[in-house]
Design a protein around this motif. Structure first.
Motif, short mmCIF file in Angstrom:
data_model
loop_
_atom_site.label_atom_id
_atom_site.label_comp_id
_atom_site.label_asym_id
_atom_site.label_seq_id
_atom_site.Cartn_x
_atom_site.Cartn_y
_atom_site.Cartn_z
N THR A 407 0.85 -1.19 0.00
CA THR A 407 0.00 0.00 0.00
C THR A 407 0.89 1.24 0.00
O THR A 407 1.97 1.25 0.59
N GLN A 615 -20.06 -1.38 0.87
CA GLN A 615 -18.87 -2.05 1.39
C GLN A 615 -17.68 -1.11 1.61
O GLN A 615 -16.53 -1.56 1.65
N SER A 616 -17.93 0.19 1.75
CA SER A 616 -16.88 1.17 2.03
C SER A 616 -17.09 1.71 3.44
O SER A 616 -18.22 1.87 3.88
N GLN A 631 -14.68 4.66 -2.97
CA GLN A 631 -15.09 3.31 -3.35
C GLN A 631 -14.27 2.91 -4.56
O GLN A 631 -14.28 3.59 -5.59
N GLY A 632 -13.52 1.83 -4.42
CA GLY A 632 -12.58 1.48 -5.48
C GLY A 632 -11.55 2.58 -5.63
O GLY A 632 -10.96 3.03 -4.66
N ALA A 633 -11.33 3.04 -6.86
CA ALA A 633 -10.37 4.12 -7.11
C ALA A 633 -11.04 5.48 -7.21
O ALA A 633 -10.40 6.47 -7.56
N LYS A 634 -12.33 5.55 -6.87
CA LYS A 634 -13.07 6.80 -7.01
C LYS A 634 -13.31 7.45 -5.65
O LYS A 634 -13.52 6.76 -4.66
N ASP A 651 -11.62 10.23 -10.17
CA ASP A 651 -11.30 8.82 -10.42
C ASP A 651 -9.79 8.73 -10.59
O ASP A 651 -9.20 9.38 -11.46
N SER A 653 -7.92 5.82 -10.99
CA SER A 653 -7.48 4.53 -11.52
C SER A 653 -6.33 4.69 -12.51
O SER A 653 -5.53 3.77 -12.69
N LYS A 658 -6.20 0.76 -7.43
CA LYS A 658 -7.41 -0.04 -7.55
C LYS A 658 -8.35 0.17 -6.37
O LYS A 658 -9.56 -0.02 -6.50
N GLN A 659 -7.78 0.51 -5.22
CA GLN A 659 -8.60 0.66 -4.02
C GLN A 659 -8.05 1.79 -3.16
O GLN A 659 -6.86 1.82 -2.86
N THR A 661 -8.30 3.65 0.50
CA THR A 661 -8.75 3.49 1.88
C THR A 661 -8.09 4.56 2.74
O THR A 661 -7.22 5.31 2.28
#
Length: 677
Positions: A407, A615-616, A631-634, A651, A653, A658-659, A661
């Motif tokens: 990470t 799921q975030s 959420q994801g890369a956004k 975004d 990405s 990809k993720q 957090t």
């Protein structure tokens, strides 16, 4: 090596409300899954197997020879039951019911010594469940009539005239006081001779003068592991059931759990009684002097899985949950022992590497059925050195800690006002392979504290935004996570994983990263925290969801060291809400229903703000009261006064992320930090 503990593993925990169906192996079959399929570290599983095989018991494989090198040296130590040569060092690892690993000869039917006692206590438990025994606090004598021995001569010789013809094992003043509970906990101090073995001859005192003269201990007061007394319990249970105990076990436990037809529960050659006109063998509770349970590792694992699920097998309650609760309740005279032969890990003394809630069925050899509900784990290990038990458990549990992910921490310019949010191009400030996580700005916005794991060490580091340099703040043998500057501005607090894996809140000097001091002694295990004043903070306190104990949100006071539970089933994101005397947290109502809630610090009432992105859970507040979440890369934003739902901000990405957090925003709202994976 420091372990990346609950703080990393937590996001992958599921909730009891939506747990998948539990797998129970059907008869004659057992589904196999690879460690990787079960989320386990395959290399660590192989290390555990290699460790077990390298630590095979040094005792002879001839069980008869092994007996005469140990118990056979005791008074009256001659073997009176069958022995058989054992097989190779053997083991099974069962996770969530699935076979993850096996080695040795798991299908081989070997003597299992005192694991037999766990089957014996289970048969007693069945008698209690059925009402044949009204209470374990009843005295045993009231249940046991005089017993006729089988095979006595038709014509008694003259020298036998006047001697008792019937066996009365509980008919002395001391023995009449003994309860079923005393026998189950090995605290009865039963006196007498059974099957030619005096009670004092099993593990006798070093001073022979005491063998026949010592005063009896009051039942329940003193623990002593003694197979003569175990066999007295087996005889009593046979009288209560009025049938051979192996039949009871087969019909009520072993057949329903799909055990093989190869196990045999044997007794001594002289342990035969007349019961309802039939010769019946009173089986032994172990392999002391021979006999006991001969069984394969697969059947032992099935029994372990039954006890893991508190007596329930695929929806059928074979043994009452109440009995399992009693069996795992510590004996006052020996807190690491429950009912025979349920050994408890009280205070983590017997198995320091295992959870305190774990228990194990163990017999000489060593044979062990390790049961760990926290990790949904059953491990059968046969013919391993007694001093290696914690070592094998430790290595299996290490497989539950996957390698830390790669990470990176990114920092970007941020502009948030009037409900509008713009984010500049993120800059990767760590740029290395490994785990960099949990960013947190200092109050002046000049530095960013974060967690770094490198070379097996987990410490707090600081990034200087002006100089663009990274430096270690803590360098300790323990692990530190989630650094947060404290309200005094001179210290930062961390979640510290201590040497024994306890997670508590500590503080360090901000200027030097030294002088560690414990902040909250009794609140543990702490996962995350958020300060609300010099004396108060909100905590994420880890529970044990697999045991029905949820993670909790607690309001803690440093001055008292106490915590007050506010909510259950919460997520890791804890934040102060700007301009309000309130905090926000994620409430995980179910596996699919997560929402952000507001905790009013004045009256401790909670209200819903908005549902999370699916799921975030990681989020952060800007000074103007806008909430950011990824959420994801956004990246998304929600401004309570302007937005009815989440609005896309950017975004990322294209940066290879990809993720996203772990978001953090500096106090002035000019910088955003987040973790990218």
């Amino acid at each position: 090596m420091k372990r990346l503990f609950y703080l990393f593993l937590f996001p992958f925990l599921s909730f009891a409300q939506n747990k998948p169906a539990v797998y129970f192996p059907p008869a004659h079959a057992w589904a196999h899954k690879t460690p990787a399929e079960m989320g386990l570290n395959a290399a660590k599983i192989q290390e555990a197997i290699a460790f077990a095989q390298a630590n095979e018991s040094k005792n002879p494989r001839s069980m008869e020879q092994s007996h005469y090198q140990s118990f056979g040296k005791e008074p009256y130590g001659n073997a009176i039951g069958p022995f058989a040569d054992r097989g190779a060092q053997t083991g099974l690892i069962i996770h969530k019911g699935y076979m993850v690993a096996q080695w040795g000869e798991p299908a081989r039917c070997d003597i299992t010594h005192s694991v037999t006692k766990s089957f014996l206590s289970t048969v007693v438990g069945l008698a209690v469940d059925k009402g044949l025994i009204r209470s374990v606090d009843d005295t045993v004598a009231a249940y046991i009539p005089p017993i006729e021995l089988y095979g006595q001569p038709v014509n008694r010789p003259a020298e036998e005239f006047g001697k008792p013809e019937l066996l009365r094992p509980f008919d002395t003043p001391h023995n009449r006081r003994i309860t079923w509970d005393n026998l189950l906990r090995q605290t009865s101090d039963w006196e007498g001779t059974l099957w030619g073995k005096p009670d004092w001859a099993d593990r006798p005192d070093k001073d022979p003068a005491t063998w026949l003269t010592r005063p009896r201990n009051a039942p329940g007061s003193v623990y002593e592991y003694n197979d003569v007394r175990v066999n007295a319990l087996a005889l009593a249970a046979t009288s209560v059931w009025r049938k051979p105990l192996p039949q009871v076990l087969k019909e009520r436990i072993m057949d329903p759990i799909g055990a093989s037809n190869t196990w045999r529960w044997t007794g001594y050659r002289n342990a035969w009684i007349v019961l309802d006109g039939q010769p019946v063998q009173s089986v032994s509770g172990g392999g002391h002097w021979g006999g006991g349970m001969f069984i394969n590792a697969f059947d032992m694992a099935r029994f372990g899985l039954l006890t893991l699920h508190k007596g329930n097998w695929n929806g059928q309650q074979l043994l009452s949950e109440q009995w399992v609760k009693q069996a795992t309740t510590p004996t006052p005279a020996q807190p690491t022992y429950g009912y025979m032969n349920w050994f408890l890990n009280t205070d983590r003394k017997p198995l320091p590497s295992a959870p305190a809630s774990a228990f194990y069925h163990v017999g000489n050899g060593s044979n062990i059925v390790y049961v760990d509900a926290e990790n949904e784990l059953v491990v059968v290990v046969r013919w391993i050195g007694n001093d290696a038990l914690d070592g094998i458990v430790k290595r299996v549990l290490e497989a539950f800690t996957p390698a830390a992910p790669n990470t990176e921490i990114y920092v970007a310019d941020l502009n948030a006002s009037a409900g509008k949010v713009t984010v500049g191009k993120p800059l990767n400030i760590t740029k290395r392979a490994g785990y960099d996580n949990q960013p947190s700005f200092t109050p002046d916005g000049k530095k960013l504290l974060y967690t770094q794991q490198a070379n097996g060490q987990t410490d707090i580091w600081a990034y200087d935004l002006g100089k663009k340099t990274n430096n270690a703040l803590t360098q300790t043998p323990e692990s530190e996570y989630s650094a947060t500057v404290m309200p005094d501005g001179r210290h930062f607090s961390v979640i510290r994983v201590e040497a024994d894996q306890t997670q508590r809140l500590w503080q360090f000097d901000l200027a030097t990263g030294q002088n560690p001091q414990l902040v909250l002694k009794d609140l543990k295990p702490v996962g995350y925290h958020c300060w609300f004043g010099a004396d108060s903070l909100v905590l994420f306190v880890l529970g044990q969801p697999l045991l029905g104990q949820p993670h909790t949100l607690q309001l803690a006071q440093v001055s008292t060291g106490k915590g007050q539970v506010i909510a259950n089933n919460i997520g890791r994101a804890l934040h102060r809400i700007p301009g309000q005397r309130a905090a926000s947290f994620v409430h995980k109502i179910s596996d699919q229903n997560w929402q952000i809630e507001r905790l009013d610090m004045r009256n401790l009432q909670t209200t819903k703000l908005i549902e999370t992105l699916p799921q975030s859970e990681d989020c952060a507040w800007t000074p103007d009261g806008t909430l950011l979440m990824a959420q994801g890369a956004k990246l998304y934003k929600w401004q309570p006064k302007a937005d009815s739902t989440w609005q896309l901000v950017g975004d990322y990405s294209a940066l290879g992320i990809k993720q996203i957090t772990r978001l953090a925003i500096d106090p002035k709202g000019k910088k955003l930090a987040f973790v990218g994976q």
